[in-house]
Design a protein around this motif. Structure first.
Motif, PDB file in Angstrom:
ATOM      1  N   UNK A 108       0.832  -1.204   0.000  1.00  0.00           N
ATOM      2  CA  UNK A 108       0.000   0.000   0.000  1.00  0.00           C
ATOM      3  C   UNK A 108       0.866   1.252   0.000  1.00  0.00           C
ATOM      4  N   UNK A 109       1.930   1.245   0.794  1.00  0.00           N
ATOM      5  CA  UNK A 109       2.807   2.414   0.857  1.00  0.00           C
ATOM      6  C   UNK A 109       3.493   2.659  -0.486  1.00  0.00           C
ATOM      7  N   UNK A 110       3.941   1.597  -1.132  1.00  0.00           N
ATOM      8  CA  UNK A 110       4.600   1.752  -2.440  1.00  0.00           C
ATOM      9  C   UNK A 110       3.631   2.312  -3.465  1.00  0.00           C
ATOM     10  N   UNK A 111       2.427   1.775  -3.492  1.00  0.00           N
ATOM     11  CA  UNK A 111       1.451   2.268  -4.468  1.00  0.00           C
ATOM     12  C   UNK A 111       1.029   3.701  -4.152  1.00  0.00           C
ATOM     13  N   UNK A 112       1.073   4.036  -2.884  1.00  0.00           N
ATOM     14  CA  UNK A 112       0.767   5.425  -2.503  1.00  0.00           C
ATOM     15  C   UNK A 112       1.836   6.376  -3.034  1.00  0.00           C
TER      16      UNK A 112
END
Length: 534
Positions: free
Chosen positions: A45-49
């Motif tokens: 989720x953090x990477x896609x954010x």
């Protein structure tokens, strides 16, 4: 901020996040522990954010449209980063929902063990029964058990398909499938035109092969051809052909599969002991039952997950997965971080498929599996047919998956159970069991965990045949003992290192194929190789 500074900033932020995400994914796939599921979900989720930031996306888009003069590597990084950002231009809530569903499905597949006659059994056990049992009733129960996971995950999978489509449409794409092809530098029309060529070129070959196979299976199981079911084939999805003229497993009954793998790769110039040491190669509860290779950090920490048993299937799988591993090993370490990976999924699949084929090669079996030379030479023609049959069966299966997945995203509300069997009957010539109306398609893990991926297997096989022909004829010069030289020659390893692996993603897949084989992608060598199956 200049575009070079932007790329540098993204590298500084994403490199540690990607490493942590890979560690969490490895923990999840090797243990199935809830901790790793939560950590993997958080990090993805953090990477896609990070990739969802609008300002970075717009700057990359502007740089791509204006061009990056005088710095080809920077221009290529801009293209790759733009393709990574584009599908993630989504609200935070949408990203979180998609990642959570993907990880939940991963866990369900990892934990799944089929219920066969009241016993929990592994995928290896299902495969063993479908390869060896002559009991049609047991085979049917085993095949049906392998599909139980489809009914367990279908609702979550359809929810995920819907979310993926909503996200893609919000970004101006007709479907998630179309979006992911475009962001993977594949043209949908061109892809399906090529698939049509493969269908037309392989259909008559497959019809002849399948007629002969069905006659043999009819005799083996004592049923008329019209009563053969999907459980009479040796793989739950008929991805692999049943043993016909020759059964290879006895040659591997006492094999050290790790040792065979090491011996071959060392002979052609690849040192893989460090990869073997980091890998997780044997079955246990909670672990993923599949196989894959992962480059953790783009700096040499490469690992393989497998579930080894002494069989031709797992020898083939190890050669395949280490075909991925050596690609990652031999990338130019001086490449910029975002170019320090394979040119494309199809090019690393080509490497893996090229090497995986060797488990059905007489010269390889003599040299590395200690098969008596007279025995292997006597079986050489049959081995050629078995190898070609494997490619032919896989190609027809891959056509099913490509057509089904596109149709799934075009209209997930249609009768997908019926569509699945229409495509299986069309491309694989396998009859739907009477009255069956189950989500058998959802039992294929790729639809959940590796979406819009399957075309790369077929494209990879096509490239592998083209590369193989180039190695045999141009690099080794052909001749009477060319296969013997092929399986032992350091020149093969050197060509792969210098012409395929080393340039990484500096070139796109088209440029890489031209560099490695001297011409554009062409299915002609692949279809010619398949002709040996009939």
């Amino acid at each position: 901020m200049s575009v070079a500074d932007l790329v540098g900033s993204l590298e500084a932020e994403l490199e540690p996040l990607l490493l942590a995400a890979h560690e969490a994914a490895w923990g999840l796939q090797t243990t199935g522990d809830e901790h790793w599921q939560q950590e993997s979900t958080r990090l993805d989720t953090e990477i896609r954010t990070v990739l969802s930031r609008r300002d970075a996306y717009e700057q990359l888009l502007a740089a791509a449209e204006a061009g990056v003069d005088g710095d080809a590597d920077l221009a290529r990084q801009v293209t790759l980063l733009l393709n990574a950002h584009r599908p993630n231009q989504l609200p935070q809530e949408t990203i979180e929902r998609i990642v959570a569903l993907e990880k939940a499905l991963d866990v369900r597949f990892n934990a799944f063990r089929a219920d066969l006659d009241g016993e929990r059994v592994s995928d290896n056990r299902i495969r063993e029964l479908l390869e060896r049992s002559d009991d049609s009733g047991l085979r049917r129960r085993a095949w049906e058990a392998s599909k139980q996971i489809g009914a367990e995950v279908v609702d979550q999978l359809l929810e995920l398909v819907g979310l993926r489509n909503e996200a893609a449409r919000s970004l101006g794409f007709p479907t998630y499938y179309s979006m992911m092809l475009e962001c993977d530098e594949l043209d949908e029309d061109e892809l399906f035109e090529l698939l049509e060529r493969v269908d037309e070129g392989t259909r008559p070959l497959f019809e002849r092969y399948k007629a002969g196979l069905d006659a043999r299976l009819s005799e083996r199981f004592g049923v008329v051809v019209d009563e053969l079911g999907p459980w009479h084939y040796s793989d739950p999805f008929f991805q692999e052909p049943p043993a016909a003229e020759i059964y290879l497993d006895p040659w591997f009954a006492d094999a050290d599969v790790e040792g065979l793998t090491r011996s071959y790769f060392e002979a052609v110039g690849f040192e893989i002991d460090d990869v073997l040491a980091r890998s997780d190669l044997y079955e246990r509860e909670g672990k993923s039952q599949h196989a894959f290779c992962i480059d953790m950090d783009r700096r040499g920490d490469i690992r393989v997950l497998a579930n080894l048993r002494p069989s031709e299937y797992w020898v083939n799988t190890m050669l395949h997965e280490f075909g991925h591993a050596v690609y990652e090993q031999w990338l130019d370490p001086g490449l910029p971080y975002f170019l320090r990976g394979p040119a494309h999924t199809l090019t690393t699949e080509a490497s893996a498929m090229l090497l995986g084929r060797l488990s059905r090669n007489a010269d390889w079996l003599i040299t590395y599996a200690a098969v008596p030379e007279a025995e292997a030479r006597e079986a050489a023609a049959a081995l050629d047919r078995v190898r070609a049959a494997g490619l032919l069966v896989a190609a027809r299966w891959e056509l099913v998956m490509c057509h089904f997945e596109r149709a799934l995203y075009r209209d997930p509300s249609q009768d997908l159970n019926a569509l699945w069997w229409q495509l299986v009957e069309r491309f694989q010539l396998v009859r739907k069991p009477e009255g069956r109306d189950s989500p058998d398609w959802a039992a294929k893990i790729h639809l959940s965990g590796a979406p819009v991926y399957y075309q790369n297997y077929l494209l990879g096989e096509i490239m592998a045949s083209q590369l193989q022909a180039h190695l045999l004829d141009d690099v080794l010069g052909g001749g009477e003992d060319v296969w013997g030289r092929y399986v032992r020659s350091a020149a093969v390893g050197e060509h792969l290192r210098s012409k395929l692996y080393r340039s990484g993603a500096r070139l796109d897949w088209r440029g890489t194929i031209e560099q490695a084989t001297g011409r554009p992608l062409d299915p002609t060598p692949f279809v010619a190789e398949l002709a040996r199956a009939t």
